[in-house]
Motif scaffolding. Structure first.
Motif, mmCIF file in Angstrom:
data_model
loop_
_atom_site.group_PDB
_atom_site.id
_atom_site.type_symbol
_atom_site.label_atom_id
_atom_site.label_comp_id
_atom_site.label_asym_id
_atom_site.label_seq_id
_atom_site.Cartn_x
_atom_site.Cartn_y
_atom_site.Cartn_z
ATOM 1 N N HIS A 35 0.836 -1.201 0.000
ATOM 2 C CA HIS A 35 0.000 0.000 0.000
ATOM 3 C C HIS A 35 0.868 1.248 0.000
ATOM 4 C CE1 HIS A 35 -3.846 -1.957 1.229
ATOM 5 N NE2 HIS A 35 -3.101 -2.736 1.981
ATOM 6 N N VAL A 37 0.243 5.051 1.694
ATOM 7 C CA VAL A 37 -0.585 5.803 2.623
ATOM 8 C C VAL A 37 0.096 7.143 2.842
ATOM 9 C CG1 VAL A 37 -1.534 5.889 4.974
ATOM 10 C CG2 VAL A 37 -1.358 3.690 3.771
ATOM 11 N N TYR A 95 3.962 7.166 2.929
ATOM 12 C CA TYR A 95 4.475 5.914 3.466
ATOM 13 C C TYR A 95 4.137 4.754 2.538
ATOM 14 C CZ TYR A 95 4.547 8.280 8.074
ATOM 15 O OH TYR A 95 4.768 9.136 9.126
ATOM 16 N N THR A 106 -1.550 -3.872 7.781
ATOM 17 C CA THR A 106 -0.226 -3.538 7.266
ATOM 18 C C THR A 106 0.750 -3.717 8.416
ATOM 19 O OG1 THR A 106 -0.769 -1.227 7.714
ATOM 20 C CG2 THR A 106 -0.964 -1.962 5.463
ATOM 21 N N ASP A 107 1.636 -4.693 8.295
ATOM 22 C CA ASP A 107 2.459 -5.044 9.448
ATOM 23 C C ASP A 107 3.805 -4.325 9.492
ATOM 24 O OD1 ASP A 107 3.488 -8.402 8.345
ATOM 25 O OD2 ASP A 107 3.416 -6.464 7.298
ATOM 26 N N TRP A 109 5.805 -0.644 8.022
ATOM 27 C CA TRP A 109 5.735 0.641 7.343
ATOM 28 C C TRP A 109 7.147 1.194 7.163
ATOM 29 C CZ3 TRP A 109 0.953 3.871 7.236
ATOM 30 C CH2 TRP A 109 -0.182 3.158 7.653
ATOM 31 N N GLY A 110 7.331 1.965 6.105
ATOM 32 C CA GLY A 110 8.571 2.686 5.946
ATOM 33 C C GLY A 110 8.584 3.917 6.836
ATOM 34 N N GLN A 111 9.658 4.661 6.759
ATOM 35 C CA GLN A 111 9.792 5.865 7.597
ATOM 36 C C GLN A 111 9.125 7.081 6.955
ATOM 37 O OE1 GLN A 111 12.083 4.969 5.454
ATOM 38 N NE2 GLN A 111 12.567 6.919 4.437
#
Lengths: 119, 111
Positions: A35, A37, A95, A106-107, A109-111
């Motif tokens: 995804h 976001v 993100y 969503t387990d 996430w990027g920064q």
């Protein structure tokens, strides 16, 4: 260790275009959906787009449909978001996030990468 | 206007229990699609807190719990600690919108 690293954010003028990238590591990227976001300054999370692991199921939020394009390159463990016709209200931290499927959680996430649309 | 409605803010003293509600509709939580919760500490990316209504990922303290009933869900935090001060978001899927939906977020203040 699972890592998602976004890049490509920048200061861009209204009407401009930008390509965001998200490089994945620490897991088999080709087996996960992804995804995008975003979060405008001081605001909540807004889902933008989804792509499945096979690259053949894609969804967009109405707010970006026709302007943003999601894609992925499983060979390069990379996810992309092409942003066009940018508006001031697109200013946000973007993100990428990993998921098993569209309705799943969503387990990781990027920064995030910051896109600022301003003249 | 988010498809999922959360209170803008909640607060509690250390050691207390607080709950955050997430109200949806028959096209999302009531459909029924799973609800997931995320914690976002100041200046950080969101992290998964509760998945599939009431499941905690490895590493999340037992103080955090989730529940779901009809078209609503709740996140409960017991034994409140200063480090719990953060924004909390619920998330589900909406079949009418054909999209992932987030709640507007709830800011938790530990007094």
């Amino acid at each position: 260790e699972v890592q998602l690293v976004e890049s490509g954010g920048n200061l861009i003028q209204p009407g401009g275009s930008l390509r965001l990238s998200c490089v994945a590591s620490g897991f088999t990227f080709s087996t996960y959906a992804m995804h995008w976001v975003r979060q405008a300054p001081g605001k909540g999370l807004e889902w933008l787009s989804y792509i499945n692991s096979y690259n053949n199921v894609i969804y967009y939020a109405d707010s970006v449909k026709g302007r943003f394009t999601i894609s992925r390159d499983n060979a390069k463990n990379s996810l992309f978001l092409q942003l066009t016709s940018l508006r001031a209200e697109d200013t946000a931290v973007y993100y990428c996030a990993r998921a098993a499927s569209l309705g799943s959680y969503t387990d990781y996430w990027g920064q995030g990468t910051l896109v600022t649309v301003s003249s | 206007q988010s498809a999922l409605t959360q209170p803008p803010s909640v607060s509690g003293a250390p050691g207390q229990r607080v709950t955050i509600s997430c109200t949806g509709s028959s096209s999302n939580i009531g459909a029924p699609y799973d609800v997931h919760w995320y914690q976002q500490l100041p200046g950080k990316a969101p992290t998964l807190l509760i998945y599939a209504n009431n499941n905690r990922p490895s590493g999340v303290p037992e103080r955090f719990s989730g529940s779901k009933s009809d078209a609503s869900a709740s996140l409960a935090i017991s034994g409140l600690q200063a480090e719990d001060e953060a924004d909390y978001y619920c998330q589900s899927y909406d079949s009418s919108l054909t999209s992932v939906v987030f709640g507007g977020g709830t800011k938790l203040t530990v007094l």
